[in-house]
Design an enzyme around this catalytic site. Structure first.
Site, PDB file in Angstrom:
ATOM      1  N   ARG A 203      -0.793 -42.945  28.919  1.00 51.44           N
ATOM      2  CA  ARG A 203      -0.284 -44.283  28.577  1.00 51.44           C
ATOM      3  C   ARG A 203       0.669 -44.773  29.665  1.00 51.44           C
ATOM      4  NH1 ARG A 203      -0.364 -42.298  22.948  1.00 51.44           N
ATOM      5  NH2 ARG A 203       1.729 -41.467  23.240  1.00 51.44           N
ATOM      6  N   ASP A 241      -9.620 -51.926  16.689  1.00 52.35           N
ATOM      7  CA  ASP A 241      -9.637 -50.676  15.918  1.00 52.35           C
ATOM      8  C   ASP A 241     -10.368 -50.953  14.615  1.00 52.35           C
ATOM      9  OD1 ASP A 241      -7.850 -47.887  16.322  1.00 52.35           O
ATOM     10  OD2 ASP A 241      -8.606 -48.215  14.291  1.00 52.35           O
ATOM     11  N   ALA A 270     -15.754 -50.884  17.521  1.00 52.58           N
ATOM     12  CA  ALA A 270     -15.697 -51.111  18.966  1.00 52.58           C
ATOM     13  C   ALA A 270     -17.096 -51.139  19.593  1.00 52.58           C
ATOM     14  CB  ALA A 270     -14.837 -50.039  19.630  1.00 52.58           C
ATOM     15  N   CYS A 330     -11.852 -36.560  23.441  1.00 53.33           N
ATOM     16  CA  CYS A 330     -11.000 -35.489  22.891  1.00 53.33           C
ATOM     17  C   CYS A 330     -11.839 -34.551  22.038  1.00 53.33           C
ATOM     18  CB  CYS A 330      -9.826 -36.065  22.109  1.00 53.33           C
ATOM     19  SG  CYS A 330     -10.305 -37.125  20.756  1.00 53.33           S
TER      20      CYS A 330
END
Ligand code: SAH
Length: 386
Positions: A203, A241, A270, A330
């Site tokens: 970030r 989101d 998305a 992830c």
């Protein structure tokens, strides 16, 4: 004490530095076993390999906590957490919010501890850790005498391991400073222990890439990437989101940082919006794609690969000349090499030849142990359109 005896050859992974034992590798479990007490682990000839908690429900039946003949008790947990704190202190990783204990990587498999200001949040991921969480509380009480302690377990892990997840929440929100921005954290209300601490370094990177650019934050959660980008001078940001709760927190963070006026929030899938933006010929100077894990199982890797490829094709097509894509996976099973290959194929299909500016991973307070590849799960690339 109970003894877990491995089948012949099953000790090889252990000797190579990995702490996990699967059910199929066990020849016998001798003696009275209990969830609270660690069992001895031996090879097929009876040679001692170490100790760990036995977890009968999970296919991962044991993770070694020690390879020495020492008691697994409150003192061991205190020593390990002290070492974890010292490592982070020496590496300059202590900040307003950081991960103090990252499970196997800190010698305490099944335990995560995150720190948010004065609050420690414990997450138990194995039956043995859950049953012995009092040891963790004691150790944290010694390390941080004035601090508050909450336990917020992961429901999925609790189901697999067979314990009741603890969800101790906190009424007031905490404000956490992160490299010049402020993020509101409602402990117990959202994902992880409160924030995606693993993305902090990335970030911060986004903040430096955004000046003057139009930003798309594709799986924004509480909007951390977008807040950094906007405070870093982005001209505008579109945050997507699928969760209304996440977007409510994102809206809160945008206004906390005085940048809500340049942001647009959309509750949507998305995948659909990326397609729609591409069809409309929209362009962005920075696109961030940080989706949830598309698979937790190896068998679903192919479908996950397709998902990553699709969003990255679209992400790349949405870049203006000189635009950057920050893209992540992830999923444990998606290795850095595989993720790079997926993105390479996405670029081929998108008809672009982006520069690879950086390969990215989880923040350094989530250390990676070389002999335990599973300690690294977050992989990412920074790509730039020519
Ligand atoms: N980048 C964030 C973390 C993202 S977590 C941060 O740094 O804090 C992934 C987010 O993707 C979650 O908030 C989840 O609600 C959202 N999500 C999951 N599936 C989605 C979909 N199909 N479309 C949009 N968002 C989705």
């Amino acid at each position: 004490m109970a003894t877990l005896i491995l089948k012949r050859g099953a000790e090889r992974r252990i000797r190579a530095g990995h702490p996990w034992i699967y059910r199929g590798e066990v020849a016998d479990l001798k003696g009275g076993w209990s969830a609270e007490a660690a069992v001895d682990v031996t090879d097929s000839t009876g040679r001692f390999l170490g100790r760990g908690f036995y977890s009968p429900r999970s296919s991962l039946v044991c993770r070694l906590i020690t390879r020495s003949d020492e008691p697994v008790d409150a003192e061991l947990v205190h020593r390990r957490l002290t070492a974890a704190l010292r490592f982070r202190q020496d590496a300059g990783l202590l900040g307003p919010a950081y991960r103090l204990c990252w499970s196997e990587a800190d010698g305490l498999p099944g335990l995560v501890v995150d720190r948010y200001g004065p609050v420690s949040v414990i997450q138990c991921l194995t039956l043995g850790m859950a049953r012995n969480s009092a040891w963790v509380r004691q150790a944290l009480g010694r390390l941080f005498p004035a601090g508050e302690i909450l336990r917020l377990d992961d429901a999925t892990a609790a189901r697999i391991e067979g314990f009741d997840p603890s969800r101790e929440t906190r009424e007031d929100e905490l404000l956490v400073e992160e490299g010049g921005i402020r993020l509101a954290v409602s402990l117990g209300a959202g994902h992880k222990t409160g924030l995606y601490l693993d993305q902090r370094d990335n970030r911060l990177l986004a903040a430096g890439l955004a000046a003057g650019r139009r930003v798309l934050d594709g799986f924004c959660y509480t909007g951390g990437f977008a807040c950094h980008a906007l405070v870093g001078g982005a001209s505008s940001a579109l945050l997507l989101d699928s969760s209304a709760d996440a977007l409510a927190l994102a809206a809160r963070n945008l206004s906390l940082n005085g940048v809500a006026g340049r942001a647009e929030l959309r509750e949507a899938n998305a995948f659909d919006v990326l397609r729609e933006l591409e069809a409309r010929g929209e362009r962005f100077g920075l696109v961030v794609l940080d989706p949830p894990p598309f698979t937790r199982r190896k068998e679903a890797l192919e479908a996950a690969t397709r998902g990553y490829k699709e969003i990255n094709i679209r992400g790349l097509r949405l870049l203006e000349p000189g635009g950057r894509l920050l893209t992540f996976s992830c999923s444990h099973h998606v290795t850095p090499a595989l993720f790079e290959e997926i993105c390479r194929q996405a670029a081929g299909d998108a008809g672009v030849r982006p520069r690879l500016l950086a390969t990215l991973t989880q923040s350094r307070d989530h250390p990676v142990v070389l002999t335990i590849p599973e300690t690294r799960y977050l992989t990412g690339l920074l790509l730039e359109s020519p």
